[in-house]
Scaffold this active site. Structure first.
Site, mmCIF file in Angstrom:
data_model
loop_
_atom_site.group_PDB
_atom_site.id
_atom_site.type_symbol
_atom_site.label_atom_id
_atom_site.label_comp_id
_atom_site.label_asym_id
_atom_site.label_seq_id
_atom_site.Cartn_x
_atom_site.Cartn_y
_atom_site.Cartn_z
ATOM 1 N N HIS A 433 0.825 -1.209 0.000
ATOM 2 C CA HIS A 433 0.000 0.000 0.000
ATOM 3 C C HIS A 433 0.861 1.262 0.000
ATOM 4 O O HIS A 433 0.687 2.162 -0.834
ATOM 5 C CB HIS A 433 -0.915 -0.047 1.230
ATOM 6 C CG HIS A 433 -1.812 1.127 1.345
ATOM 7 N ND1 HIS A 433 -1.486 2.239 2.095
ATOM 8 C CD2 HIS A 433 -3.014 1.395 0.791
ATOM 9 C CE1 HIS A 433 -2.460 3.119 2.004
ATOM 10 N NE2 HIS A 433 -3.404 2.632 1.221
ATOM 11 N N ARG A 540 -8.263 3.783 -9.206
ATOM 12 C CA ARG A 540 -8.675 2.867 -8.127
ATOM 13 C C ARG A 540 -9.720 3.597 -7.294
ATOM 14 O O ARG A 540 -9.382 4.402 -6.427
ATOM 15 C CB ARG A 540 -7.469 2.494 -7.268
ATOM 16 C CG ARG A 540 -6.405 1.679 -7.990
ATOM 17 C CD ARG A 540 -5.183 1.555 -7.095
ATOM 18 N NE ARG A 540 -4.284 0.481 -7.455
ATOM 19 C CZ ARG A 540 -3.089 0.647 -8.015
ATOM 20 N NH1 ARG A 540 -2.658 1.861 -8.308
ATOM 21 N NH2 ARG A 540 -2.315 -0.386 -8.267
ATOM 22 N N ARG A 596 -11.816 1.665 -12.388
ATOM 23 C CA ARG A 596 -11.955 0.298 -11.876
ATOM 24 C C ARG A 596 -13.015 0.276 -10.777
ATOM 25 O O ARG A 596 -12.970 1.091 -9.853
ATOM 26 C CB ARG A 596 -10.630 -0.187 -11.299
ATOM 27 C CG ARG A 596 -10.785 -1.572 -10.697
ATOM 28 C CD ARG A 596 -9.496 -2.093 -10.151
ATOM 29 N NE ARG A 596 -9.144 -1.473 -8.892
ATOM 30 C CZ ARG A 596 -8.009 -1.729 -8.255
ATOM 31 N NH1 ARG A 596 -7.121 -2.536 -8.785
ATOM 32 N NH2 ARG A 596 -7.752 -1.147 -7.099
ATOM 33 N N GLU A 723 -5.883 -10.353 -13.407
ATOM 34 C CA GLU A 723 -4.908 -10.376 -12.316
ATOM 35 C C GLU A 723 -4.930 -11.692 -11.566
ATOM 36 O O GLU A 723 -4.243 -11.852 -10.566
ATOM 37 C CB GLU A 723 -5.076 -9.173 -11.384
ATOM 38 C CG GLU A 723 -6.495 -8.799 -11.078
ATOM 39 C CD GLU A 723 -6.618 -7.500 -10.299
ATOM 40 O OE1 GLU A 723 -5.615 -6.932 -9.879
ATOM 41 O OE2 GLU A 723 -7.771 -7.079 -10.101
ATOM 42 N N THR A 745 -0.544 -6.568 -13.051
ATOM 43 C CA THR A 745 0.602 -7.448 -12.789
ATOM 44 C C THR A 745 0.991 -7.509 -11.311
ATOM 45 O O THR A 745 1.796 -8.353 -10.935
ATOM 46 C CB THR A 745 1.812 -7.006 -13.637
ATOM 47 O OG1 THR A 745 1.941 -5.592 -13.506
ATOM 48 C CG2 THR A 745 1.619 -7.370 -15.089
ATOM 49 N N ASN A 746 0.418 -6.632 -10.486
ATOM 50 C CA ASN A 746 0.738 -6.743 -9.054
ATOM 51 C C ASN A 746 0.107 -8.006 -8.490
ATOM 52 O O ASN A 746 0.779 -8.868 -7.924
ATOM 53 C CB ASN A 746 0.195 -5.547 -8.264
ATOM 54 C CG ASN A 746 0.698 -4.242 -8.798
ATOM 55 O OD1 ASN A 746 1.755 -4.191 -9.404
ATOM 56 N ND2 ASN A 746 -0.053 -3.178 -8.579
ATOM 57 N N ASP A 747 -1.207 -8.097 -8.637
ATOM 58 C CA ASP A 747 -1.875 -9.292 -8.127
ATOM 59 C C ASP A 747 -1.479 -10.526 -8.934
ATOM 60 O O ASP A 747 -1.347 -11.611 -8.385
ATOM 61 C CB ASP A 747 -3.399 -9.102 -8.160
ATOM 62 C CG ASP A 747 -3.879 -8.427 -6.886
ATOM 63 O OD1 ASP A 747 -3.476 -8.870 -5.790
ATOM 64 O OD2 ASP A 747 -4.629 -7.444 -6.969
ATOM 65 N N CYS A 809 -1.472 -2.529 -16.291
ATOM 66 C CA CYS A 809 -1.695 -1.397 -15.382
ATOM 67 C C CYS A 809 -1.106 -1.640 -14.002
ATOM 68 O O CYS A 809 -1.315 -0.863 -13.087
ATOM 69 C CB CYS A 809 -3.179 -1.052 -15.282
ATOM 70 S SG CYS A 809 -4.137 -2.352 -14.504
HETATM 71 C C1 PEP Z 1 -2.710 -5.008 -9.837
HETATM 72 O O1 PEP Z 1 -3.078 -5.914 -9.116
HETATM 73 O O2 PEP Z 1 -1.776 -5.106 -10.643
HETATM 74 C C2 PEP Z 1 -3.375 -3.693 -9.793
HETATM 75 C C3 PEP Z 1 -3.052 -2.752 -10.649
HETATM 76 O O3 PEP Z 1 -4.315 -3.500 -8.831
HETATM 77 P P1 PEP Z 1 -4.014 -3.190 -7.287
HETATM 78 O O4 PEP Z 1 -2.566 -2.862 -7.180
HETATM 79 O O5 PEP Z 1 -4.899 -2.084 -6.912
HETATM 80 O O6 PEP Z 1 -4.383 -4.485 -6.636
HETATM 81 MG MG MG Z 2 -5.002 -5.818 -8.159
#
Ligand code: PEP
Ligand code: MG
Length: 858
Positions: A433, A540, A596, A723, A745-747, A809
């Site tokens: 975060h 977001r 989103r 994701e 790509t984070n999740d 993203c």
């Molecule tokens: C992700 O998961 O890549 C993403 C962009 O969403 P968040 O970081 O809000 O989970």
């Molecule tokens: Mg995500």
């Protein structure tokens, strides 16, 4: 120097190469210095006779095989003194220091006393004895401490000291002196420390060293003699400015070492100058350096010697420069027609743009490093430590810069983060975060600093060396390299000047992949717009609910027992959301905005401690036990894998209904006043086609209702965020129901590795150090594993729907590697935090240039 077209062929290499215009020399075989000297010779500059030894030759010397010394000495005059300098492939890789005045001995000393005067001859001999003793005989530099350099017996004392230490006379044979110098320099390069140092600068383990042997032009003696360096730009800013120093009766780089005695080059109010003293010499130097700039196609620093009124150019090196100066230099070389614009683009490392976009600790500032964590958001800031978001806000209200220190941040800390100058957390990784929010708002941030002991309740930190820090202590967070520094080092301001803007315009003209920004608030959107993002790729929406007035309504909604109660609370949130979207649409002026739908688990909106529960009970007029029970009921073992994203959208559909309505009403309103808006709505955390069908049906219904009520038509695009690995695998089934797929790509990294994005920081450095991962996969896109899923998803999606728009993203979106990957995979755009937009624009342009023009032809 870069992109040397002459270096494409590796010639057959003779043992000893006299540097002439046609000699077979290449950077890859003889090093950059040797090659550059050849170019200076070709320009007919007054370069003293020079011989180059190749990497292979120097390697052989280190192994004990000397070249033919007579042949090596032959190109030089009988009485010449020589110097030896290193010539590695990339000057940044370093090398042993130069040794001057080789060949001086008792007999030549006598001659030199006659030719140049005793003082000059003594200084020449003394310098060599000292250099030889320290670098070749490896004696302790302290052994000369007692000798006064200008004293009458300095030379004899130094020679005696040498003899005492080595129990040998100082070598008199120039061939012996030269071979010993060559041997010691060759060996120094092969030593472990030198190897590790250059590897840290990116040199391959087997990088070679060349050596150049050059005839000395004496900067000491009769008439006007001296030495200095000259360059035409300021190294910090890149602005035109004749910079350098000249010191009469000196050698090497003495003019830079003894600044109090040396003079300016150009006429200067601060002191004497070469221009005033010897205008013709100054003009000659200027002409030579200008010629070097034009013909070597680079801003060069010339090292020169004046010998009895005659100028010699000993060496030319690329001017050292900050990132800011690099941009200005590249742009002005292109504007002057010296290099093409495309080449100017390729001369800047996109990551170095961070230095221009954020304040930095000045490169030459002293650093007192307390600890190092993960460099989560670039730039540096100083402030007094605070341990809570409230204190950060109070501090900002008093006008005092503060550093917010938390174990980790949560959405409740966002306002505190906005108020802080920088953020430091104990836990977390590149996509935690704190990291994501900080990058979004351009706040320096270090996360995962687990070497520090965080005692948040007691409001103190203990650094690994035992130093204790308390609330109110001044620290500096360097988010560019992950360091936490004690105190207030000197800073370098961010600088987006005209040259930066010009370079960006050129980048956009050649770029062939879109760049959007991840922006959640109007301020983010404005930053994105200022950096010329081509739209918002990820908004977001949950971040909009943390304002105090909205949080309470949000909590009421969460606590509602029935659907009508929930709808009533959402009814109050609707105008607020609508206003948010209208503002985003207005700022983006018709550019695409991808919104989103709500993603996080609901419990993130509830207080986590007892005091918070009590406050909430009061606000909602509920018994404390009800609140506690409800909070407990919402808590999950693995919230990131639990009821969040589309799962929430399907089980509590009123939230998405309200958001869709807010988006459509805002679309109508914003389109009435300005450019037509075509909103994009994105569904998070999808893993099955049916989820998309269900949400799509409801969103379409809301659209129809709004169209009816308002009597206005509008378009919108519905898309899916990929994701989960399953969404990538099933993209072929999902694509027919969606206009676009945006890869989160984070999740996706988290779920592909089964690696928590919030906890990975704890062991990531051990994993990277031991080579388990080449890099933190939350930082550098794992193009092999996660990348394969992206490719599968893209291919299956496009096969099912050829006009499918594809993008990334996640936080990787702005990095050069992920841009290269996205281009190759046929993606339409990348979306990254606003401050990374320029980095992404430049990196994308470079890939386009390299592909179309090719590096060799530039
Ligand atoms: C992700 O998961 O890549 C993403 C962009 O969403 P968040 O970081 O809000 O989970
Ligand atoms: Mg995500």
């Amino acid at each position: 120097m870069q992109h040397d077209p002459e270096n494409t062929e590796i010639p057959e290499i003779p043992e000893i190469t006299v540097i002439t215009p046609t000699a077979k020399l290449a950077t890859q075989t003889h090093g950059g210095r040797a090659k550059c000297l050849q170019r200076l010779v070709r320009l007919d500059l007054p370069v003293p006779q020079t011989v180059a030894l190749s990497f292979d030759e120097v390697h052989a010397i280190a192994a004990g095989e000397m070249p033919d010394l007579q042949a090596l000495l032959a190109p030089f005059g009988e009485d010449a003194l020589l110097c030896v300098r290193p010539s590695s492939e990339d000057p940044d890789w370093g090398g042993p220091g130069a040794v001057l005045n080789i060949g001086i001995n008792d007999a030549r000393y006598v001659d030199l006393c006659e030719q140049l005067g005793r003082e000059a001859a003594t200084s020449i001999y003394l310098r060599f004895v000292q250099a030889y003793a320290i670098h070749v005989a490896r004696l302790d530099p302290d052994m000369f401490d007692h000798i006064l350099p200008d004293g009458p017996d300095a030379l004899s004392e130094a020679l005696r000291a040498y003899e005492d230490e080595t129990e040998e006379a100082f070598p008199q044979d120039p061939a012996v002196q030269l071979s010993e110098v060559l041997r010691s320099m060759a060996r120094a390069w092969e030593g472990t420390t030198a190897r590790l140092l250059r590897q840290a600068k990116g040199a391959p383990a087997d990088a070679g060293l060349g050596l150049v042997v050059q005839e000395m032009a004496h900067g000491l003696g009769l008439g006007e003699c001296g030495s200095g360096v000259i360059q035409l730009v300021n190294s910090k800013t890149g602005a035109p400015q004749i910079t350098g120093r000249y010191l009469s009766q000196s050698q090497g780089r003495d003019a830079l070492l003894d600044r109090s005695a040396s003079m300016y080059l150009e006429t200067d109010d601060r002191g004497p100058s070469l221009q005033a003293q010897s205008p013709e010499l100054f003009e000659q130097l200027l002409e030579h350096t200008r010629l070097m700039r034009r013909r070597l196609r680079e801003e060069m620093q010339a090292e020169f010697t004046v010998e009895n009124g005659r100028v010699h150019i000993l060496d030319g090196v690329r001017v050292a420069r900050t990132a800011r100066a690099a941009v200005r230099i590249a742009v002005s070389l292109a504007e002057d027609g010296i290099i093409p614009r495309e080449e100017a683009l390729t001369r800047i490392d996109p990551r170095s743009m961070n230095e221009l976009l954020h304040r930095q600790v000045a490169p030459d500032a002293a650093r007192d490093t307390l600890a190092t964590g993960i460099a989560a958001s670039p730039g540096a800031a100083t402030g007094r430590i605070v341990f809570s978001a409230d204190e950060a806000q109070a501090s900002a209200a008093r006008g005092e810069a503060c550093v917010l220190v938390r174990r980790e941040t949560s959405p409740e800390d966002i306002r505190g983060m906005h108020a802080a100058a920088a953020v430091l957390t104990e836990r977390g990784g590149m996509t935690s975060h704190a990291a994501v929010i900080a990058r979004g708002i351009g706040l320096p941030c270090v996360v995962g600093a687990s070497d520090i002991k965080f005692h948040i309740r007691e409001k103190r930190l203990v650094a690994p060396d035992g130093r204790e820090l308390q609330a109110g202590d001044m620290v500096t967070i360097d988010g560019s390299n992950g360091e936490v520094l004690w105190g207030e080092p000197l800073m370098l301001e961010a600088a987006q000047d005209d040259a930066f803007r010009q370079l960006m315009t050129w980048a956009d003209a050649v770029r062939d992949i879109g760049v959007r920004a991840n922006a959640d608030t109007p301020a983010d959107a404005q930053t994105a717009k200022n950096f010329a993002a081509e739209g918002i790729g990820l908004c977001r929406t949950e971040h909009m609910f943390f304002e105090a007035d909205r949080l309470t309504v949000m909590r009421e909604m969460i606590f509602a027992d029935t659907s009508p109660d929930r709808a009533a609370a959402l009814e109050r949130l609707l105008p607020m959301q609508r206003a948010d979207f209208i503002e985003l649409f207005r700022i983006m002026q018709g550019l695409p905005v991808c919104i989103r739908l709500f993603d996080p688990p609901l419990h993130e909106f509830l207080p986590s401690d007892r005091a918070g529960h009590r406050e909430l009970a009061e606000a909602l007029d509920l018994p404390l036990s009800d609140v506690t029970r409800r909070v407990e009921a919402l808590s999950e073992y693995n919230p990131m894998l639990g009821m969040r994203g589309v799962r929430l959208g399907i089980t509590v559909p009123e939230i998405y209904d309200m958001q869709a309505r807010a988006i459509f009403e805002a679309t109508i309103e914003a389109s009435e006043e300005g450019d037509p808006v075509v909103p994009e709505i994105m569904i998070p955390l999808v893993s099955a086609k049916r989820e998309v069908e269900l949400v799509k049906t409801r969103v379409d219904a809301v659209a129809a209702a709004v169209r009816n009520e308002k009597g206005q038509d509008f378009d919108y695009r519905l898309g899916v965020m990929v994701e989960t690995p399953r969404a990538a695998l099933k993209a072929g089934e999902i694509a027919p129901h969606t206009a676009f797929l945006s890869f989160g790509t984070n999740d996706l990294t988290q779920m592909t590795y089964g690696l928590s994005r919030d906890d990975a920081g704890r062991f990531m450095s051990a994993y990277v150090q031991q080579g388990v991962f080449p890099e933190d996969p939350f930082h550098d896109l794992d193009t092999e594993g996660v990348g394969e899923l992206l490719e599968i998803g893209a291919k299956r999606g496009r096969d099912a729907r050829p006009d499918l728009v594809l993008s990334i993203c996640g936080e990787h979106g702005g990095s050069p590697e992920s841009i290269a990957f996205s281009r190759a995979a046929g993606f339409n755009y990348v979306s990254c935090s606003p401050f990374r937009v320029p980095v992404a624009r430049l990196a994308a342009a470079q890939f386009a240039v390299l592909e179309t023009v090719g590096v060799r032809k530039i």
